[in-house]
Structure formats: structure tokens, C-alpha cells
Design a protein around this motif. Sequence first.
Motif: not given
Length: 251
Positions: A136-153
Motif C-alpha cells: 500500500i502507498i498513501t500520499i495525503a496532502f503532499g502530491l500538490r507540492n510535487v514539481t513533476d506529479k507524473d514522475s511521482a505517480i
Amino acid sequence: MSEGTQNSTHFGYKTVEAEQKADMVAGVFHSVAAKYDIMNDVMSFGIHRMWKRFTIESAGARPGMKVLDLAGGTGDLTAKFSHLVGDKGQVTLADINDSMLKVGREKLRDKGIVGNVNYVQANAEALPFPDNHFDIITIAFGLRNVTDKDSAIRSMLRVLKPGGKLLILEFSKPQHDVMRKVYDLYSFKILPKMGSLITQDAESYEYLAESIRMHPDQDTLKGMMVDAGFEQVEYTNMTDGIVALHKGYKF
């Protein structure tokens, strides 16, 4: 769907060089880390606890599982997962910001949560974990602060086991005009004043309000997850879509 151009991105409503954003976001969270939990309760009137509880329930963690709480900050989700996965499981609290990580570690240790939790300073865009590692991976209220969201996903997909589940809890777009107007008034007029009173830092909370508006809406984020390779992607709106929980699987 990456933000900005190849060399620029958004920091709230400002356009900045892409390589600057991580340091600028870090400055925000260094500033607010010590009073982050207090501000969460005040800003959301305590409702963030219900959003997180729903996320935990949706994750379906069981004894023995490996869980990554990404951008885990002060460890609210990690604390719950630690009890659910038990002695044979493992929870990794990862955050790019060392100030948040220190607050989280101290808070969990004060609660006696040790043994099955480890702490890693990590960038979501290039996770330092093996392929097929987490259930399981959770990311809570953090993705909007990531520069390259596609790379993170894509990075999250890589480190998930086949059959694993990603849950993204994030501020999103209210569904009704009245709620949007009330929410804008609250975010841009009231929230910075609360930040100034509690943390002596109005500017960081202005950034947080702006970053929410620049974050992809529900259907756009769903499409990004599908494009990255996640399957059975769906989302649930909470509080009229002020917050949404996206869920997807790796098969």
C-alpha cells in the motif's frame, strides 16, 4: 500533464524555475512544521481527521503488510498503519522535508510507536526503494507540492507490488458554486490571518491556498493515474469535493 513548461513550474500562482520549487516548498514546511498539527485542526475544524480515517479504512491494511506513507509529515497515517500491520509488518514514513520528518518521528516515539516504523527522507519523483516492494502507498496532502506529479505517480507505481494499491488524499475542486465561493473567501481572506496568528507566517498559508487551486481537479488526476499505468482508478469526493480520495491498483 506536468506543471508549467519543461523548465518552469508553479509555486502557488507564481511561475518559477522547476529546480527551485523543491527548495521553496521546503521553506514553507520548515516554517510551519512545529505547529503543523495545530494548524491542521484549526484550518479544517478537525474534519481532516475524518478524511484521514476514511483513507485508512479504504487502504485495507492487514497484519504483515508493507506500507509507504509518502509525504507522511507528522505521521497521522503512519500511527494508524503501525497498529494495523502489527509486528510482522512495516510502515515507512517518507517525506522530502527533514523538519517535518523530525516532528513526525518525535510525535510517534512519544506515543510509543517504535519497532515497525522507519523514516526516510525521500523525493516522491525518484523513490529510493526497490521495485515491487510495498503493498500500500498513501500520499495525503503532499502530491500538490510535487514539481513533476507524473514522475511521482510513475515512481509510486514502480515500488508497489503487483496487486498493490495507491491512495492519494488531496485537496481538490468543490462541486457546487456556493461552496466554491465560501471556500475561496475562507482560503484567501481567513486562512492567511489564521496562519499569521498561530505560526506568525501568513505567506506560507497563502502559498498553500494557491497550491490547492493549481492542483489538477478530480478527473484530471484520475487520468494522470491511468496514464501512469494504474488500473481500476476511482475517486471519492468528501466535503463537496474540497478533498478527494483517489484510489488505483497495480496489476
